[in-house]
Design a protein around this motif. Sequence first.
Motif, PDB file in Angstrom:
ATOM      1  N   LEU A  92       0.815  -1.214   0.000  1.00 25.59           N
ATOM      2  CA  LEU A  92       0.000   0.000   0.000  1.00 25.59           C
ATOM      3  C   LEU A  92       0.852   1.269   0.000  1.00 25.59           C
ATOM      4  N   ILE A  93       0.458   2.224  -0.842  1.00 32.32           N
ATOM      5  CA  ILE A  93       0.993   3.581  -0.829  1.00 32.32           C
ATOM      6  C   ILE A  93      -0.187   4.530  -0.644  1.00 32.32           C
ATOM      7  N   VAL A  94      -0.094   5.419   0.330  1.00 34.88           N
ATOM      8  CA  VAL A  94      -1.133   6.415   0.583  1.00 34.88           C
ATOM      9  C   VAL A  94      -0.604   7.775   0.165  1.00 34.88           C
ATOM     10  N   MET A  95      -1.371   8.470  -0.670  1.00 32.08           N
ATOM     11  CA  MET A  95      -0.979   9.773  -1.207  1.00 32.08           C
ATOM     12  C   MET A  95      -1.750  10.881  -0.496  1.00 32.08           C
ATOM     13  N   ILE A  96      -1.023  11.841   0.067  1.00 38.66           N
ATOM     14  CA  ILE A  96      -1.633  12.976   0.761  1.00 38.66           C
ATOM     15  C   ILE A  96      -1.412  14.228  -0.077  1.00 38.66           C
ATOM     16  N   ALA A  97      -2.499  14.932  -0.379  1.00 40.84           N
ATOM     17  CA  ALA A  97      -2.452  16.066  -1.299  1.00 40.84           C
ATOM     18  C   ALA A  97      -1.835  17.303  -0.655  1.00 40.84           C
ATOM     19  N   SER A  98      -1.564  18.293  -1.501  1.00 40.66           N
ATOM     20  CA  SER A  98      -0.928  19.532  -1.059  1.00 40.66           C
ATOM     21  C   SER A  98      -1.972  20.521  -0.544  1.00 40.66           C
ATOM     22  N   THR A  99      -1.508  21.680  -0.114  1.00 37.19           N
ATOM     23  CA  THR A  99      -2.359  22.674   0.531  1.00 37.19           C
ATOM     24  C   THR A  99      -3.603  22.994  -0.281  1.00 37.19           C
ATOM     25  N   GLY A 100      -4.775  22.829   0.345  1.00 34.65           N
ATOM     26  CA  GLY A 100      -6.018  23.274  -0.248  1.00 34.65           C
ATOM     27  C   GLY A 100      -6.482  22.513  -1.461  1.00 34.65           C
ATOM     28  N   ARG A 101      -5.892  21.352  -1.738  1.00 32.19           N
ATOM     29  CA  ARG A 101      -6.266  20.584  -2.923  1.00 32.19           C
ATOM     30  C   ARG A 101      -6.600  19.146  -2.535  1.00 32.19           C
ATOM     31  N   GLY A 102      -7.351  18.493  -3.435  1.00 29.76           N
ATOM     32  CA  GLY A 102      -7.706  17.108  -3.222  1.00 29.76           C
ATOM     33  C   GLY A 102      -6.767  16.163  -3.940  1.00 29.76           C
ATOM     34  N   SER A 103      -7.008  14.870  -3.755  1.00 26.76           N
ATOM     35  CA  SER A 103      -6.110  13.854  -4.303  1.00 26.76           C
ATOM     36  C   SER A 103      -6.652  13.159  -5.533  1.00 26.76           C
ATOM     37  N   ALA A 104      -7.933  13.372  -5.874  1.00 20.88           N
ATOM     38  CA  ALA A 104      -8.517  12.638  -7.000  1.00 20.88           C
ATOM     39  C   ALA A 104      -7.801  12.933  -8.304  1.00 20.88           C
ATOM     40  N   GLU A 105      -7.215  14.138  -8.426  1.00 19.90           N
ATOM     41  CA  GLU A 105      -6.531  14.515  -9.662  1.00 19.90           C
ATOM     42  C   GLU A 105      -5.259  13.713  -9.908  1.00 19.90           C
ATOM     43  N   PHE A 106      -4.821  12.956  -8.908  1.00 21.75           N
ATOM     44  CA  PHE A 106      -3.602  12.179  -9.066  1.00 21.75           C
ATOM     45  C   PHE A 106      -3.867  10.769  -9.579  1.00 21.75           C
ATOM     46  N   ALA A 107      -5.022  10.561 -10.228  1.00 23.70           N
ATOM     47  CA  ALA A 107      -5.329   9.243 -10.781  1.00 23.70           C
ATOM     48  C   ALA A 107      -4.266   8.729 -11.748  1.00 23.70           C
ATOM     49  N   PRO A 108      -3.728   9.555 -12.689  1.00 21.09           N
ATOM     50  CA  PRO A 108      -2.686   9.025 -13.590  1.00 21.09           C
ATOM     51  C   PRO A 108      -1.443   8.559 -12.836  1.00 21.09           C
ATOM     52  N   PHE A 109      -1.052   9.299 -11.809  1.00 19.33           N
ATOM     53  CA  PHE A 109       0.071   8.923 -10.961  1.00 19.33           C
ATOM     54  C   PHE A 109      -0.214   7.589 -10.271  1.00 19.33           C
ATOM     55  N   ALA A 110      -1.443   7.463  -9.722  1.00 18.51           N
ATOM     56  CA  ALA A 110      -1.809   6.229  -9.036  1.00 18.51           C
ATOM     57  C   ALA A 110      -1.902   5.052 -10.009  1.00 18.51           C
ATOM     58  N   ASP A 111      -2.406   5.315 -11.209  1.00 15.78           N
ATOM     59  CA  ASP A 111      -2.480   4.251 -12.210  1.00 15.78           C
ATOM     60  C   ASP A 111      -1.102   3.687 -12.530  1.00 15.78           C
ATOM     61  N   GLN A 112      -0.117   4.568 -12.645  1.00 14.26           N
ATOM     62  CA  GLN A 112       1.229   4.111 -12.960  1.00 14.26           C
ATOM     63  C   GLN A 112       1.813   3.289 -11.811  1.00 14.26           C
ATOM     64  N   LEU A 113       1.575   3.726 -10.572  1.00 16.68           N
ATOM     65  CA  LEU A 113       2.036   2.937  -9.425  1.00 16.68           C
ATOM     66  C   LEU A 113       1.352   1.575  -9.392  1.00 16.68           C
ATOM     67  N   ALA A 114       0.073   1.536  -9.763  1.00 20.25           N
ATOM     68  CA  ALA A 114      -0.627   0.253  -9.823  1.00 20.25           C
ATOM     69  C   ALA A 114       0.001  -0.664 -10.865  1.00 20.25           C
TER      70      ALA A 114
END
Length: 292
Positions: A59-81
């Motif tokens: 498992l890798i858990v991604m925590i977003a930056s100031t004032g933003r959400g994490s859903a936009e990191f789907a391409p990043f997560a897809d590559q890790l998958a």
Amino acid sequence: MNSPANWEVLMHIQRKIAALCAGAMMVLTHAVPGQSADLKQVKNGDATIAYSVRGDGPLIVMIASTGRGSAEFAPFADQLAKRGYRVALPEPRGIGESHGPMENVTFHDFGNDFAAVIAAEGGQAIVAGHAYGQWIAKTIASDHPDMTRGIVLLAGGAKKWPAELSDAITMINDPASTKEQKLAGLKLAFFAEGNDPTHWLDGWYAAVTKSQRDARKITKQEDWWAGGTAPILDLQAGSDPFRPESSRMETKDEFGDRVTVAVIANASHALPAEKPVETANAIADWADTLPK
């Protein structure tokens, strides 16, 4: 990539279904480009944290930056998958279906939100924090060492940076700012020359930014700064004004052999949005070396 609007629709659907289901957690599976993702919720006291999970493996858990959400990191997560990892993208309080107290909360409260995700997903994770998120990643590693296999400081700032960069974040969050002003701020603080910043014009949550900044003020730095004793990947962007070349070795100089330093060229503070594949591969290459 899921847009913030699509994410909101999906989470709205999930909330309706949850009203009909018993239990503290539910799962909704839907198709996304490249990978399928499960949408889940978990409780941490008075807070409810919504998150997506894709992939199989450690498992890798991604925590977003100031004032933003994490859903936009789907391409990043897809590559890790694709590299054999399971990736959780939790939304901070105040974004999507994540909610909870926003005042008089500390880094420890935010860290416990994401630790609840780790517990629900098996109990151990590499915690990757983007920009501001690196501080919460360190907090999790400090408060929950048994849960933390490693920490990724993803485009983490230097110990000090120019005030104009923080001012740019404030301006971008301000609804009164014009599109031209926001673009100028994004080019100054977040995107390297030649990289398109327009998709970051939206997706900012001023109330979340305020809550996160207030939490920093009331959390003792010595409680979380070291990140426990977990291995650290200090993954920097080559053109990040928050992390100039002169500060490259700050973290390694302070924490020694725990730290691996890597730099991705032609990227700035929005590193995982600018270079999702390169960022994911750098994390996977490092994570592959950690004890199982």
